[in-house]
Design a protein around this motif. Structure first.
Motif, PDB file in Angstrom:
ATOM      1  N   ILE A  93       0.590  -1.398   0.163  1.00 60.90           N
ATOM      2  CA  ILE A  93      -0.139   0.098   0.230  1.00 60.90           C
ATOM      3  C   ILE A  93       0.940   1.584  -0.157  1.00 60.90           C
ATOM      4  O   ILE A  93      -0.118   2.539  -0.176  1.00 60.90           O
ATOM      5  CB  ILE A  93      -0.255   0.223   0.993  1.00 60.90           C
ATOM      6  N   ALA A  94       1.979   1.082   0.168  1.00 64.46           N
ATOM      7  CA  ALA A  94       2.909   1.861   0.103  1.00 64.46           C
ATOM      8  C   ALA A  94       4.200   2.323  -0.609  1.00 64.46           C
ATOM      9  O   ALA A  94       5.431   2.548   0.069  1.00 64.46           O
ATOM     10  CB  ALA A  94       2.675   2.765   1.415  1.00 64.46           C
ATOM     11  N   ALA A  95       4.027   1.840  -2.257  1.00 62.34           N
ATOM     12  CA  ALA A  95       5.610   0.781  -2.615  1.00 62.34           C
ATOM     13  C   ALA A  95       5.749   2.671  -2.871  1.00 62.34           C
ATOM     14  O   ALA A  95       4.854   3.135  -3.803  1.00 62.34           O
ATOM     15  CB  ALA A  95       5.102   0.497  -3.812  1.00 62.34           C
ATOM     16  N   VAL A  96       7.070   2.702  -2.886  1.00 63.72           N
ATOM     17  CA  VAL A  96       7.775   3.836  -3.569  1.00 63.72           C
ATOM     18  C   VAL A  96       7.717   3.973  -5.505  1.00 63.72           C
ATOM     19  O   VAL A  96       7.535   4.889  -6.304  1.00 63.72           O
ATOM     20  CB  VAL A  96       9.467   4.324  -3.458  1.00 63.72           C
ATOM     21  N   ALA A  97       8.196   3.102  -6.242  1.00 66.97           N
ATOM     22  CA  ALA A  97       8.672   2.759  -7.346  1.00 66.97           C
ATOM     23  C   ALA A  97       8.244   1.465  -7.332  1.00 66.97           C
ATOM     24  O   ALA A  97       7.945   0.285  -6.846  1.00 66.97           O
ATOM     25  CB  ALA A  97       9.832   2.727  -7.651  1.00 66.97           C
ATOM     26  N   VAL A  98       7.673   0.777  -8.561  1.00 64.47           N
ATOM     27  CA  VAL A  98       7.046  -0.594  -9.104  1.00 64.47           C
ATOM     28  C   VAL A  98       7.975  -0.732 -10.883  1.00 64.47           C
ATOM     29  O   VAL A  98       7.710   0.220 -11.138  1.00 64.47           O
ATOM     30  CB  VAL A  98       5.707  -0.744  -9.515  1.00 64.47           C
ATOM     31  N   LEU A  99       8.713  -1.692 -10.448  1.00 64.43           N
ATOM     32  CA  LEU A  99       8.952  -2.522 -11.887  1.00 64.43           C
ATOM     33  C   LEU A  99       8.588  -3.158 -12.529  1.00 64.43           C
ATOM     34  O   LEU A  99       8.006  -4.501 -11.496  1.00 64.43           O
ATOM     35  CB  LEU A  99      10.940  -2.437 -11.326  1.00 64.43           C
ATOM     36  N   TYR A 100       8.060  -3.259 -13.807  1.00 63.20           N
ATOM     37  CA  TYR A 100       7.935  -4.859 -13.883  1.00 63.20           C
ATOM     38  C   TYR A 100       8.407  -4.903 -15.852  1.00 63.20           C
ATOM     39  O   TYR A 100       7.901  -4.018 -16.386  1.00 63.20           O
ATOM     40  CB  TYR A 100       6.306  -4.919 -13.953  1.00 63.20           C
ATOM     41  N   SER A 101       7.249  -5.985 -16.181  1.00 65.59           N
ATOM     42  CA  SER A 101       8.024  -6.622 -17.511  1.00 65.59           C
ATOM     43  C   SER A 101       6.370  -7.086 -17.579  1.00 65.59           C
ATOM     44  O   SER A 101       5.535  -7.718 -17.383  1.00 65.59           O
ATOM     45  CB  SER A 101       8.255  -7.840 -17.522  1.00 65.59           C
ATOM     46  N   ALA A 102       5.964  -6.720 -19.221  1.00 65.95           N
ATOM     47  CA  ALA A 102       4.322  -7.136 -19.605  1.00 65.95           C
ATOM     48  C   ALA A 102       4.676  -8.032 -19.502  1.00 65.95           C
ATOM     49  O   ALA A 102       3.669  -9.138 -20.673  1.00 65.95           O
ATOM     50  CB  ALA A 102       4.020  -6.070 -20.611  1.00 65.95           C
ATOM     51  N   GLY A 103       5.699  -9.092 -20.003  1.00 66.28           N
ATOM     52  CA  GLY A 103       5.566 -10.028 -20.145  1.00 66.28           C
ATOM     53  C   GLY A 103       5.320 -11.188 -21.620  1.00 66.28           C
ATOM     54  O   GLY A 103       5.666 -10.618 -22.507  1.00 66.28           O
ATOM     55  N   PRO A 104       5.478 -12.355 -21.575  1.00 63.31           N
ATOM     56  CA  PRO A 104       5.899 -12.900 -23.338  1.00 63.31           C
ATOM     57  C   PRO A 104       4.772 -12.248 -24.101  1.00 63.31           C
ATOM     58  O   PRO A 104       4.789 -11.936 -25.186  1.00 63.31           O
ATOM     59  CB  PRO A 104       5.054 -14.465 -22.927  1.00 63.31           C
TER      60      PRO A 104
ATOM     61  N   LEU B  61       9.280  -1.495  -4.939  1.00 66.84           N
ATOM     62  CA  LEU B  61      10.204  -1.140  -3.869  1.00 66.84           C
ATOM     63  C   LEU B  61       9.535  -0.535  -3.074  1.00 66.84           C
ATOM     64  O   LEU B  61       9.023   1.094  -2.771  1.00 66.84           O
ATOM     65  CB  LEU B  61      11.462   0.244  -4.701  1.00 66.84           C
ATOM     66  N   SER B  62       9.611  -0.470  -1.554  1.00 68.56           N
ATOM     67  CA  SER B  62       8.872  -0.288   0.086  1.00 68.56           C
ATOM     68  C   SER B  62       9.218   1.155   0.202  1.00 68.56           C
ATOM     69  O   SER B  62      11.546   1.123   0.283  1.00 68.56           O
ATOM     70  CB  SER B  62       8.295  -0.996   0.687  1.00 68.56           C
ATOM     71  N   GLY B  63       8.831   2.208   1.332  1.00 68.17           N
ATOM     72  CA  GLY B  63       9.351   3.151   1.885  1.00 68.17           C
ATOM     73  C   GLY B  63      10.209   2.592   3.022  1.00 68.17           C
ATOM     74  O   GLY B  63      11.399   3.309   1.959  1.00 68.17           O
ATOM     75  N   PRO B  64      10.297   1.566   3.669  1.00 69.44           N
ATOM     76  CA  PRO B  64      10.976   1.615   4.509  1.00 69.44           C
ATOM     77  C   PRO B  64      12.495   0.836   4.011  1.00 69.44           C
ATOM     78  O   PRO B  64      13.610   0.775   4.807  1.00 69.44           O
ATOM     79  CB  PRO B  64      10.497  -0.088   5.163  1.00 69.44           C
ATOM     80  N   GLU B  65      12.306  -0.283   2.643  1.00 74.36           N
ATOM     81  CA  GLU B  65      13.637  -0.363   2.480  1.00 74.36           C
ATOM     82  C   GLU B  65      14.451   0.528   1.982  1.00 74.36           C
ATOM     83  O   GLU B  65      15.657   0.742   1.874  1.00 74.36           O
ATOM     84  CB  GLU B  65      13.448  -1.500   1.242  1.00 74.36           C
ATOM     85  N   LEU B  66      13.731   2.186   1.080  1.00 75.49           N
ATOM     86  CA  LEU B  66      14.585   2.640   0.792  1.00 75.49           C
ATOM     87  C   LEU B  66      15.502   3.427   1.821  1.00 75.49           C
ATOM     88  O   LEU B  66      16.241   3.969   2.265  1.00 75.49           O
ATOM     89  CB  LEU B  66      13.740   3.640  -0.112  1.00 75.49           C
ATOM     90  N   TYR B  67      14.212   3.575   3.038  1.00 72.73           N
ATOM     91  CA  TYR B  67      14.447   4.707   3.841  1.00 72.73           C
ATOM     92  C   TYR B  67      16.114   4.030   4.827  1.00 72.73           C
ATOM     93  O   TYR B  67      16.818   4.427   5.000  1.00 72.73           O
ATOM     94  CB  TYR B  67      13.891   4.465   5.393  1.00 72.73           C
TER      95      TYR B  67
END
Length: 320
Positions: free
Chosen positions: A245-256, A304-310
């Motif tokens: 619910i509090a992700a700083v960033a989202v990284l993704y691939s659209a897949g095959p 990437l979560s906020g606490p991980e970035l902190y």
């Protein structure tokens, strides 16, 4: 000395000893066919598993690069755009229309810190700024691609939180009202105009003048759900279906199926080269094949979560 009849008999015995009958040859060919068929039936699945693992590794490498960029530059990078060719892209205007995009190796981040992808309402997703992050590997138009294909549709995508915290909203940190949207290093002293400390500036990252300013409200960070069922543009259907619910960033691939974007409801929640919902909410769960009732799901996504970035910023001394 062998008689002609004895010589013929001996020759026949040698031919029989060193040769194969048609039945034996048929049996050997049948066994080879069975083994080859079993190998070929397993090979596609093994190849798909390898591509899935390789793509996951690329996404994780990109996440670590984001953390490294934040630790070095005291902010998160803006997403790249089609025009910026792998470099983070800023607007030239602090508000209103984006104006000319600012990007490239010689560009300096403007004081307003406004990302180009935030210039349109309900937009948070762009492309991974691979060149700004110094990432290596296969690139298409300056952006890393996944392991599913070599076209521009397979470029890695990057969504950045543009949450603006203030006294009027609740969030990670209570932040006093501010009068401008400049950004400062995380470790900077409290600014007289904004009232923000360096610790508080982490919540502003690169997307300062963003959706919240455009829409006149303070929305949530990026959200990840395990299903699109019941999800809205601001959150998942329930706590049970919420992964983040509090992700700083989202990284993704659209897949095959990136070139077509897929037809499943869950894939439609993630922006892809052919559409998708470009809001704050994303969907991730294990992949499954399409059937008559659903278009399937093959997107690969990490966040990437906020606490991980902190934690990373504290470890390198950017935060106390």
């Amino acid at each position: 000395m062998l008689t002609p009849s004895a010589h013929t008999a001996q020759h026949s015995r040698r031919a029989y000893a060193y040769g194969f009958s048609l039945i034996e040859l048929a049996m050997v060919l049948m066994l080879v066919g069975l083994l080859l068929g079993a190998t070929l039936s397993v090979l596609p699945a093994q190849l798909a598993n390898k591509r899935h693992r390789d793509t996951t590794a690329k996404l994780e490498e990109a996440r670590q690069a984001l953390l490294g960029f934040a630790a070095t530059n005291a902010r998160m990078p803006c997403p790249a755009t089609e025009a910026s060719q792998g470099y983070e892209s800023f607007c030239s205007n602090a508000s209103g229309p984006c104006g000319t995009e600012l990007f490239g190796p010689g560009s300096t981040a403007p004081s307003h810190g406004r990302c180009s992808v935030f210039a349109s309402a309900n937009a948070s997703t762009g492309l991974l700024p691979s060149l700004s992050l110094g990432l290596s590997g296969a690139l298409v138009d300056g952006v890393n691609i996944d392991s599913w294909g070599g076209s521009s549709a397979h470029r890695l995508r990057y969504a950045l939180s543009n949450r603006q915290l203030s006294a009027a909203s609740s969030g990670w940190l209570p932040i006093p009202p501010r009068s401008q949207s400049s950004f400062y290093p995380f470790s900077a002293p409290r600014d007289a105009d904004t009232g923000r400390s360096g610790l508080q500036d982490i919540a502003f990252n690169a997307g300062l003048n963003s959706l919240d300013a455009i829409n006149g409200s303070f929305g949530p960070q990026l959200v990840v759900c395990n299903s699109s069922s019941g999800a809205s543009s601001s959150g998942c259907a329930s706590h049970a279906s919420t992964l983040a619910i509090a992700a700083v960033a989202v990284l993704y691939s659209a897949g095959p199926n990136a070139p077509t974007g897929g037809s499943g409801a869950d894939e439609a929640q993630n922006p892809n080269p052919n559409g998708g919902s470009n809001d704050r909410v994303f969907v991730w769960h294990p992949p499954y094949e399409a059937d008559a009732s659903d278009g399937g799901f093959d997107d690969q996504l990490i966040w990437l979560s906020g606490p991980e970035l902190y934690s990373r910023l504290i470890s390198v001394g950017q935060l106390p």
